[in-house]
Design an enzyme around this catalytic site. Structure first.
Site, short mmCIF file in Angstrom:
data_model
loop_
_atom_site.label_atom_id
_atom_site.label_comp_id
_atom_site.label_asym_id
_atom_site.label_seq_id
_atom_site.Cartn_x
_atom_site.Cartn_y
_atom_site.Cartn_z
CB VAL A 43 15.15 -11.03 46.35
CG1 VAL A 43 16.14 -12.08 45.82
CG2 VAL A 43 14.37 -10.43 45.20
CB CYS A 44 16.72 -11.22 51.52
SG CYS A 44 17.77 -9.97 50.75
CB THR A 45 11.80 -13.21 52.36
OG1 THR A 45 11.96 -11.98 53.08
CG2 THR A 45 10.83 -14.11 53.12
#
Length: 219
Positions: A43-45
């Site tokens: 998700v962070c990517t």
């Protein structure tokens, strides 16, 4: 954790852009500081890639961007290559703060009690802090690790914050740049003509109270 209206805490930390003193880095700009749970996570990517894709829109608004996680600088730099590849980005231009000791995360109240790394140490949640040129906190949001943020909404929020910082209006639900605004209750009805040359509409309601007043977005 800073509260709305507080001057945000200063700190020094390593980042992908070198060592920074946060207040010096802020200068007299608007800024968004946002944290993510960990490098090399899915998700962070997507989130950091989306922020980079919107970087020019934030720059137009005079907003600096800076991210943070508990990983170190070498990890950040390696992960940036994945972010660029997955999101088809030619560059990655904003810094990521390294906070392995959780000093900044604790200072800003970013810790997520339910998310831990392999060593059992707590990770940061998806926090967002919008900071004004006066270094005061204008908005904060906390998301859990499982829910990605909407950075188009952050652009909308910045537009509202910058408008309402200088004009005596508030922005209604789902407002977008260029949309109709609400005259704030502190403005006396007899003063509206001078303040809002585009005109003010008073909306009749069953209570008979004059509080729902709209005007085209002020210049």
């Amino acid at each position: 954790m800073p509260k709305l209206g507080d001057v945000v805490p200063n700190f020094t930390a390593d980042s992908t852009a070198g060592n920074i003193d946060f207040h010096s880095w802020l200068g007299d700009s608007w800024a968004i500081l946002f944290s993510h749970p960990a490098d090399y996570t899915p998700v962070c990517t997507t989130e950091l890639g989306r922020v980079q894709a919107l970087e020019q829109e934030f720059t137009k608004r005079g907003v600096k961007l800076i991210a943070l996680s508990c990983d170190d600088v070498d990890s950040h730099k390696g992960w940036i290559e994945d972010i660029k590849a997955y999101n088809n980005l030619p560059e990655f231009s904003y810094p990521i703060i390294a906070d392995p000791k959780r000093d900044v995360a604790e200072l800003y109240g970013m810790m997520d009690p339910d998310e831990k790394d392999a060593a059992g140490l707590p990770l940061t949640c998806r926090a967002v802090f919008v900071i004004g040129p006066d270094k005061r906190l204008k908005l904060s949001l906390l998301y859990p690790a499982t829910t990605g943020r909407n950075f188009d909404e952050l652009l909308r929020v910045v537009d509202s914050l910058q408008l309402t910082a200088t004009k005596k209006v508030a922005t209604p639900v789902d407002w977008r740049q260029g949309g109709s605004c609400m005259v704030v209750p502190s403005v006396k009805q007899e003063d509206t003509a001078g303040l809002f040359p585009k005109g003010v509409t008073v909306h009749d309601v069953p209570s008979g109270k004059v509080y729902l007043r709209t005007t085209p977005q002020p210049e």
